[in-house]
Design an enzyme around this catalytic site. Structure first.
Site, PDB file in Angstrom:
ATOM      1  N   HIS A   1     -12.173  -6.824   7.217  1.00  0.00           N
ATOM      2  CA  HIS A   1     -12.881  -6.375   6.029  1.00  0.00           C
ATOM      3  C   HIS A   1     -14.085  -5.510   6.409  1.00  0.00           C
ATOM      4  O   HIS A   1     -15.022  -5.359   5.611  1.00  0.00           O
ATOM      5  CB  HIS A   1     -13.346  -7.566   5.171  1.00  0.00           C
ATOM      6  CG  HIS A   1     -12.223  -8.306   4.538  1.00  0.00           C
ATOM      7  ND1 HIS A   1     -11.480  -9.238   5.221  1.00  0.00           N
ATOM      8  CD2 HIS A   1     -11.680  -8.242   3.295  1.00  0.00           C
ATOM      9  CE1 HIS A   1     -10.546  -9.728   4.413  1.00  0.00           C
ATOM     10  NE2 HIS A   1     -10.656  -9.139   3.239  1.00  0.00           N
TER      11      HIS A   1
ATOM     12  N   GLU B   1       0.806  -1.222   0.000  1.00  0.00           N
ATOM     13  CA  GLU B   1       0.000   0.000   0.000  1.00  0.00           C
ATOM     14  C   GLU B   1       0.842   1.275   0.000  1.00  0.00           C
ATOM     15  O   GLU B   1       0.485   2.270  -0.640  1.00  0.00           O
ATOM     16  CB  GLU B   1      -0.963  -0.017   1.198  1.00  0.00           C
ATOM     17  CG  GLU B   1      -2.124  -0.988   1.057  1.00  0.00           C
ATOM     18  CD  GLU B   1      -1.738  -2.447   1.258  1.00  0.00           C
ATOM     19  OE1 GLU B   1      -2.523  -3.346   0.874  1.00  0.00           O
ATOM     20  OE2 GLU B   1      -0.629  -2.702   1.805  1.00  0.00           O
TER      21      GLU B   1
END
Length: 730
Positions: free
Chosen positions: A530, A460
């Protein structure tokens, strides 16, 4: 020198003794020594000023001068691009930055061209010389350099993207490019432990980018010696198997060897062979900084050994030995430099200081060229014969497609965003293509090609860091973090780099990146990793706009504003809302925009104001409808749509009407975004209230996998309904 044709890698190691290079004239060697001595004397003057309490911090380049000056005389100021680190004073002087400019930075003067007094000294920045603004974070600039190199290559292949565009209210600057430019990036040896260093080598190697990575190894990372920092004690042995690189390990105190190394590295990069890696062994005759005392961890014998390798002494001896200057000539040169530095320091300490007003301090937190909050941006959806209602996912995809057609500077990348990295599979019709785990970028690579839509490594920080460098160079990256839960490896870039580029450089650099992020829970099994929210962490970061739509039309209009915006934007997309029936809308056309900071009134009401955003909007609407149906309570619902900025005027107007207010959001209640809204209401609207400010939010924990636990942890319509009833009864 040996070349490995199998890997496309070239390696060399220079001998430690200085010998004259046929490419260096006597005049050039004198100039090199003058720059080296100038750098050292600026260091010494800063140390004196610090002891006189006329400046507030000092960190030196002493011992690194030969390596840095060599880079500055070989590479081209204003042509090549530079991402240095805090010891690169001599490089900056060699590129054309003046001693006075460096001392203005040390003083923190208003005329400091690097930051206007906003950053510490030795945080270099100069648009004229292509020195991109640098932070205190070690190795974070590695990825910026990679992104800058990618942008230079892109503009070379797509010159139309570098030209000023007059077809829209948002114009961008012309971008210069040369086709063979090189990007310089340097770190201290200690910084090679950072993950972003390795991520940058990975991408530069894979893409064969023209980046010269320079490791200035003085043997220490503050007090940590190299053998503790680096396995085996030698970074060159660790990076040796990266393909497509030219490698050189050199005596960084020998100016001739350094010039030769940079000439070879630059030639390798300009020829399109790939990146280069120069590992220079230098010394650190002074402490890490004036805040450090290296006598606490370095014996005198070690310091004396370093003194024998001082690059200034070695270069003096070279000039004397080769008959280029005699002792009197060296003395005259040094006296001239001493006087130059003295006069520069005198002017710097007399220079006016920055204006200590709120308006001056806040200038350049956001762009002054383009105001995304302006009501003039508001537009109405285009009416067409196609009235088919589309999901949020559909209209985000449509906006990305429209904007890529409009603006050739836009590239889209992230994890799995491409249709297929092996583009031949698409062209041969062997695969349909993916286009993201949620299919929001589906078909974009097929239309615009793999140079504009591509997959990143699974890293990321790599995504955001490269985007910072691209945007600083003039591109418009729209990148994706696959799940908000995994945004944290990019936090360095998202907190310390991306939003600060404009402010810390006093408006001379900017990095208008859009970072799209699927966020939130209500997934039935999304679990801990998530389902996370955490938007308040980013609304606490000045310089970045934070957007959080709740329906398809808003997502389309706000994303278009975000892309055309001149500021960094964190665009949060709730996963549960991507394809829900709630909030579907017809395609509004290619120019539909919504201003930032303008809330939408989802429902009129006179009894209670409910402020919310994201996935709690439809849940609040269900609760409000039930409260009116069963209790006769009329709840006014405001969807903030953007969180930084947020629409305080709309909140205040509604609260003055209803005298009761509640804030509802999905994130945890403690320290959540609603706390700021509640605190401001209590502070500024206390006399308008008939009841305490109410908050409804998640439990102060993460979201569990089992749905019966998730339902209790996250705020449900029934929770909001009960809060409405309780608040009205107060």
């Amino acid at each position: 020198m040996a070349r490995s044709t199998a890997s496309g890698t070239e390696r060399s190691r220079t001998t430690p003794s200085a010998t004259l290079s046929s490419t260096l004239s006597a005049e050039q060697l004198v100039s090199i020594y003058r720059l080296m001595y100038l750098s050292r004397r600026v260091d010494d003057r800063e140390i004196l000023l610090k002891r006189q309490q006329k400046i507030f911090f000092q960190i030196s380049a002493a011992g690194h001068e030969a390596l840095q000056v060599a880079a500055g005389v070989v590479l081209k100021s204003g042509y090549d691009w530079f991402f240095p680190y805090y010891r690169d004073r001599a490089l900056c002087l060699a590129l054309g930055v003046t001693a006075e400019e460096l001392l203005l930075q040390a003083v923190g003067a208003a005329a400091d061209p690097a930051s206007g007094g906003r950053q510490m000294p030795s945080h270099w920045s100069s648009p004229k010389h292509h020195i991109v603004s640098q932070s205190s974070c070690t190795a974070s600039q590695c990825l910026h350099a990679v992104g800058c190199a990618e942008a230079g290559r892109y503009f070379t292949k797509h010159p139309e993207a570098a030209q000023k565009h007059d077809g829209d209210y948002r114009q961008w600057k012309d971008v210069t490019f040369h086709g063979d430019e090189v990007v310089y990036m340097s770190v201290g040896e200690g910084s090679t432990s950072q993950g972003e260093f390795w991520e940058s080598l990975n991408t530069a190697s894979n893409e064969k980018l023209p980046v010269i990575f320079v490791v200035e190894n003085n043997g220490y990372a503050i007090s940590t010696p190299v053998e503790v920092n680096t396995p085996g004690g030698n970074i060159s042995t660790l990076v040796a198997n990266f393909p497509n690189f030219h490698f050189a390990e050199i005596d960084g105190t020998d100016p001739v060897a350094c010039v030769k190394a940079f000439e070879e590295a630059a030639a390798w990069c300009r020829a399109g062979n790939g990146p280069a890696f120069i590992h220079g062994h230098v010394i650190r005759p002074y402490s890490h900084s004036l805040s450090d005392d290296d006598r606490l961890y370095r014996p005198e014998s070690e310091r004396e050994a370093d003194a024998l390798r001082d690059p200034l002494s070695k270069t003096q001896m070279l000039l004397l030995r080769e008959g280029i200057l005699d002792a009197d000539g060296i003395n005259r040169l040094e006296k001239e430099v001493d006087e130059e530095v003295r006069q520069a320091a005198d002017r710097a300490v007399r220079a006016p200081l920055p204006e200590p007003t709120k308006a001056a301090i806040l200038k350049h937190v956001y762009s002054e060229d383009y105001d995304p909050t302006s009501q003039t941006l508001a537009s109405v959806p285009l009416r067409t014969a196609d009235n088919q209602e589309r999901t949020m996912a559909d209209l985000i995809n449509a906006c990305l497609r429209d904007e890529m057609r409009r603006d050739p500077r836009i590239v889209i990348f992230g994890e799995d965003v491409a249709d297929a990295s092996r583009e031949e599979y698409l062209k041969q019709g062997l695969v349909k293509g993916k286009g993201g785990v949620f299919k929001l970028t589906a078909g974009l690579q097929a239309e615009f090609g793999g140079e504009r839509v591509f997959n990143s490594p699974l890293a990321e920080a790599n995504i955001v860091g490269r985007a910072v460098g691209m945007a600083a160079r003039g591109m418009k990256p729209v990148v994706e973090i696959q799940f908000f839960d995994y945004i944290w490896p990019a936090m360095h870039q998202l907190r310390n780099e991306l939003p600060l580029m404009r402010w810390r450089s006093n408006g001379t650099w900017s990095s208008p990146v859009v970072v799209r992020v699927p966020i939130g829970g209500y997934l039935t099994g999304g679990s801990v990793y998530h389902s996370q929210s955490g938007e308040s962490i980013f609304t606490h970061t000045p310089g970045v706009r934070v957007v959080f739509p709740s329906n398809a039309l808003d997502a389309n209009g706000l994303l278009r504003t975000a892309i055309r915006c001149d500021d960094p934007v964190l665009f949060l997309e709730h996963k549960r809302l991507y394809r829900e029936t709630y909030g579907r809308a017809a395609y509004p056309g290619p120019d539909y925009t919504i201003p930032f900071g303008k809330a939408a009134k989802v429902r009129e009401g006179k009894d209670i104001t409910l402020v919310t955003y994201g996935a709690t909007v439809p849940r609040a609407l269900q609760a409000a409808q039930k409260a009116e149906r069963e209790q006769g309570i009329q709840t006014e619902i405001l969807d903030l749509r953007t969180l930084n900025p947020y629409d305080w005027e709309a909140i205040a107007e509604s609260v003055r009407k209803t005298s009761r207010v509640m804030v509802v959001h999905e994130d945890m209640q403690s320290w959540g975004f609603g706390a700021e809204i509640a605190a401001r209401i209590a502070d500024e609207l206390f006399l308008d209230l008939d009841a305490p400010v109410k908050r409804v939010a998640s439990m102060d924990t993460f979201v569990a996998y089992q749905p019966i636990l998730e339902d209790v942890i996250l705020p449900q319509p029934e929770d909001i309904y009960q809060a409405i009833v309780d608040l009205r009864a107060f």
